[in-house]
Design an enzyme around this catalytic site. Sequence first.
Site, PDB file in Angstrom:
ATOM      1  N   GLY A   1       0.842  -1.185   0.000  1.00  8.72           N
ATOM      2  CA  GLY A   1       0.000   0.000   0.000  1.00  8.72           C
ATOM      3  C   GLY A   1       0.872   1.227   0.000  1.00  8.72           C
ATOM      4  N   GLY A   2       0.235   2.399   0.171  1.00  6.72           N
ATOM      5  CA  GLY A   2       0.980   3.638   0.105  1.00  6.72           C
ATOM      6  C   GLY A   2       1.999   3.792   1.217  1.00  6.72           C
TER       7      GLY A   2
ATOM      8  CG  ASP B   1      -4.198   4.406   7.661  1.00  9.57           C
ATOM      9  OD1 ASP B   1      -5.262   4.867   7.196  1.00  9.57           O
ATOM     10  OD2 ASP B   1      -3.373   3.789   6.967  1.00  9.57           O
TER      11      ASP B   1
END
Length: 581
Positions: A29-30, A143
């Site tokens: 992912g990022g 997150d």
Amino acid sequence: MQPLPTPEFLALQRAVAGRYSLERELGRGGMGIVFLARDVALERPVAIKLLPPTLAEVAGFRDRFLREARTAAQLVHPNIVPIHAVEEGSGLTWFVMEYIPGESLGARLRRAGPLDPDAAVQLLREVAWALGHAHGRGVIHRDIKPDNILLEAGSGRALVTDFGIAHADGAEVSGHAGTPHFVAPEVLQGGAPTVASDLYALGVTAWLALTGRRPFEGSEGVALVAQMTRAEAPPLAAPGIPPRLAAAVDRCVQRDPGARWPEAEALAAELRAVEGTRATLPAPLRRFVADGRALAEQVAFGVTGALAAETGLVVLFGWNDWAGVVFHTLAALLGGFALIRFGEIVAGARELRAQGWGHLAAVAADRAEHLDEPVRLPWHAAPMRDARLILAGGLLKTALAGAIVKWYEGYTIVNLVAAAAMVILPALTVVRLWRFRPPGKPSLWSRFLAGRLGRWVFDWAGIGATRRADAPVPGEPTALALGQALHELFAALPAERQRQLAEVPELAERLQARALAAGPERAQAVVALETLRLDLLRLTAGTITEPELTADLEAVQRLGAEVDRAVEAAAEVANVVRGAV
């Protein structure tokens, strides 16, 4: 054939050679790339998350990441994935976590769709526990989203992962804010991450887990940010979601941080209360109660509509031409619909009988499920007159429609609409009465289920079915077992003794419902049930005197009244608290 290793795989393997042996990439992912690896010294699987080299090159980012990740590594909780080590070397930054076999919540939702409310409540409560532990140690996750919640294979336990961008109190906030759809409005506007922003993200996660969508949809960008920062999230509403669960989630996604839950533990406690009234009942009983109530409303609608079509339009007005044929047909269709739905109730009762659950178990489950159900009051009705007002209003509207039918001769649109209203209005009135529960009294459905007709349904459903009522049922609550024993003991008493103890069955059912519901009063109700059972056993054996029996019955009745008062007081406090917030 194995896929070719990526440059990140090769670079990390060189950096950890001799300590960890990388097997394959699990995902990316990022904020990182996760690899499955083996701890060479301890011979155990681990997961290693590598900070993307592009982010590691950002000035100051790697130092902040290491500091915050090491803070998160101090968290030790059953619902947090443990971080074993946070390291850097060869120009790379990574941390080593325990490998949890299973899948992420995001993968589960993409594979199988939304969770049922019971599973969602358990998952959300475990995540709230994890966040409460982190917040208590000054760590904000930043997150929370479905892809950062792991579901352990076998146990279904939820574990929060990816504290790699967590924020520690007093530390400078690093640049990454999280995934836009899950970021709180105040953080999108440049505010610092807080407990409230983590709970907002958990609320959006709950939305997605329960409905398959988020409160604010749309592509990431200025339009999404503007929508999230200027508008309140819509209320969570979907079939099957308990109102109290929906209210708990709605409070999480309030735009004003001060309107959200003050802490994760408060949310977990509310979810425990939501779970308490549902998890104590076995799934077959809970399903029968929910389905039976809905089916009974449809039966009432069909039967009333059929009677109205026959009586009001054929007998009263003497329509014997084509209009009479039409409404005869309508009555037959509504009656057939009601008969089919009633057959489904009988089929549900038959299924319960085959699984070992009897009529008393269904009655107790219904009372426990709807014990704290809010009373449905018309806006203009006083509590003592509401049912009569519902009935009077329905009759008045039906009479008005009848007057219009009688006044207009011929078959105009007005005439036909009024005739249809004469069928629909009585049916809707009966449905409203069916749903209504007077204060302190059971609803019409509960009375039907507990009465002779309910017993007849279960007796009819048991014809030819395999009876296993005497066999132990896996997971059967103690209250149901005690209630069944009380019923059998009371039924075995002589008729004269049953008349003397006529209040025992109703008292037992009331205590059984309290014992199945959540709350501290449950233990008292179980004690009272046990006292009744022992007294009936002693009465059957002839080892109890009349004064002892009378004294015990009076004590049980007092205890039952105390339990009722405690539950009513708790409900009043809860209503006051909900009104205050």
